[in-house]
Write an enzyme that holds these catalytic residues in place. Structure first.
Site, PDB file in Angstrom:
ATOM      1  N   HIS A  95       0.837  -1.197   0.000  1.00  9.31           N
ATOM      2  CA  HIS A  95       0.000   0.000   0.000  1.00  9.31           C
ATOM      3  C   HIS A  95       0.871   1.246   0.000  1.00  9.31           C
ATOM      4  CE1 HIS A  95       1.114  -0.396   4.241  1.00  9.31           C
ATOM      5  NE2 HIS A  95       0.817   0.886   4.400  1.00  9.31           N
ATOM      6  N   HIS A 250       4.748   0.297   0.201  1.00 13.52           N
ATOM      7  CA  HIS A 250       5.479  -0.461   1.220  1.00 13.52           C
ATOM      8  C   HIS A 250       4.613  -1.590   1.751  1.00 13.52           C
ATOM      9  CE1 HIS A 250       3.501   2.897   3.298  1.00 13.52           C
ATOM     10  NE2 HIS A 250       3.441   2.131   4.368  1.00 13.52           N
ATOM     11  N   ARG A 265       5.454   6.532  14.307  1.00 15.24           N
ATOM     12  CA  ARG A 265       5.251   7.075  12.954  1.00 15.24           C
ATOM     13  C   ARG A 265       4.704   8.491  12.975  1.00 15.24           C
ATOM     14  NH1 ARG A 265       1.239   4.892   8.211  1.00 15.24           N
ATOM     15  NH2 ARG A 265       0.164   6.865   8.465  1.00 15.24           N
TER      16      ARG A 265
HETATM   17  O1  AKG Z   1       5.682  -1.272  10.224  1.00 19.03           O
HETATM   18  C1  AKG Z   1       6.073  -1.046   9.094  1.00 19.03           C
HETATM   19  O2  AKG Z   1       7.142  -1.448   8.643  1.00 19.03           O
HETATM   20  C2  AKG Z   1       5.218  -0.190   8.186  1.00 19.03           C
HETATM   21  C3  AKG Z   1       3.819  -0.078   8.699  1.00 19.03           C
HETATM   22  C4  AKG Z   1       3.020   0.836   7.831  1.00 19.03           C
HETATM   23  O3  AKG Z   1       2.471   0.460   6.842  1.00 19.03           O
HETATM   24  C5  AKG Z   1       2.985   2.256   8.169  1.00 19.03           C
HETATM   25  O4  AKG Z   1       3.449   2.659   9.239  1.00 19.03           O
HETATM   26  O5  AKG Z   1       2.486   3.030   7.330  1.00 19.03           O
HETATM   27 FE   FE2 Z   2       1.768   2.175   5.683  1.00 19.58          FE
END
Ligand code: AKG
Ligand code: FE2
Length: 277
Positions: A95, A250, A265
């Site tokens: 996504h 990703h 994040r």
């Molecule tokens: O945990 C991850 O490596 C990515 C998770 C994810 O898709 C995001 O934080 O947008």
């Molecule tokens: Fe993500």
């Protein structure tokens, strides 16, 4: 600042910088590097939620994700956590973040706090490369099309297939927005064409039915995820990874059952997306 490419087409590791102390000149270099390489990894950082937030603010306004759990220290930083007893993870399919918004996020910054001994890597795919490797005729056809993106089936009340990380996602009533974007966008930073459909949030081509769209979308998803368009990123605690949501997909691998993985994040707002001419 020392820059090492992670593959021919995608990603760069940036060493010898401190995200809390970057000159305007180095920051401009970093920004252009992100537009060009799609993913930047910056190891050996020491970022509290406030420090990560402050660094993210240099990139633009912050988009507070309405579905994620916030961290205690700073409610505008989201927790991306999988506990040992949890089955599903966040982002465990290809996504790009926030494509369901009218003005989708520019980039997301994930800071690794705790990672499993093995597993928990993140895959990235270059949508610059995916587009570039299509035939001229196909490029031409896609360039006149738009696609509808939605968060309803992922974050909303409508259940996804099987279980989902329910407890960690919030506000399903806010997952009601659909957005329409060009299938091939002109990247707002680099001006390069990028394929802007993704397997998690794109639901159909604009003006086409869901079933008419399905096989062509499936082809693009398979094509985008071809190994030569991807890198696999192995995390270490203290690494900050920034990805450009307009140039990449990703996929957070969910292959570390029984172990804990904790990331913080922050997502930065983008600009409206235009079609390539
Ligand atoms: O945990 C991850 O490596 C990515 C998770 C994810 O898709 C995001 O934080 O947008
Ligand atoms: Fe993500």
């Amino acid at each position: 600042m020392k820059v090492t490419h992670l593959s021919e087409i995608l990603g760069a590791e940036v060493d010898c910088i401190d995200c809390q102390d970057i000159s305007d000149r180095d920051f401009a270099t970093l920004q252009n590097l992100l537009w060009d390489r799609g993913v930047l990894s910056i190891p050996n950082q020491d970022l509290t939620p406030d420090a990560q937030f402050a660094f993210a603010q240099r990139w633009g306004a912050i988009n507070v994700n309405r579905f994620f759990t916030p961290v205690v220290e700073n409610p505008r930083v989201a927790e991306v956590l999988k506990e040992p007893d949890q089955e599903l993870n966040i982002g465990g399919g290809w996504h790009t973040d926030h494509s369901y918004d009218d003005i989708p996020a520019m980039c997301s910054m994930l800071y690794a706090i705790e990672v499993p001994d093995t597993g928990g890597d993140t895959l990235f795919a270059s949508m610059y490369a995916a587009y570039a490797n299509l035939s001229d005729g196909f490029k031409q056809a896609l360039s006149s099309m738009c696609a509808v993106h939605s968060s309803r089936h992922v974050f909303g009340h409508e259940p996804m297939e099987g279980d989902r990380p329910r407890k960690r996602l919030h506000n399903p009533e806010l997952a009601v927005q659909d957005a329409v974007h060009p299938v091939v966008i002109e990247h707002p930073g680099s001006g390069r064409p990028s394929l802007y459909v993704n397997p998690s949030f794109t639901v159909r081509f604009d003006g086409w039915s869901t079933s008419e769209s399905a096989s062509l979308l499936a082809y693009l998803y398979r094509f985008g995820a071809r190994p030569e368009h991807t890198i696999r990123y192995r995390w270490k605690p203290g690494t900050l990874v920034i990805w450009d949501n307009r140039a990449t997909w990703h996929y957070a691998l969910n292959d570390y059952h029984g172990q804990r993985r904790l990331m913080h994040r922050v997502t930065v707002e983008g600009v409206p997306l235009r079609a390539i001419n």
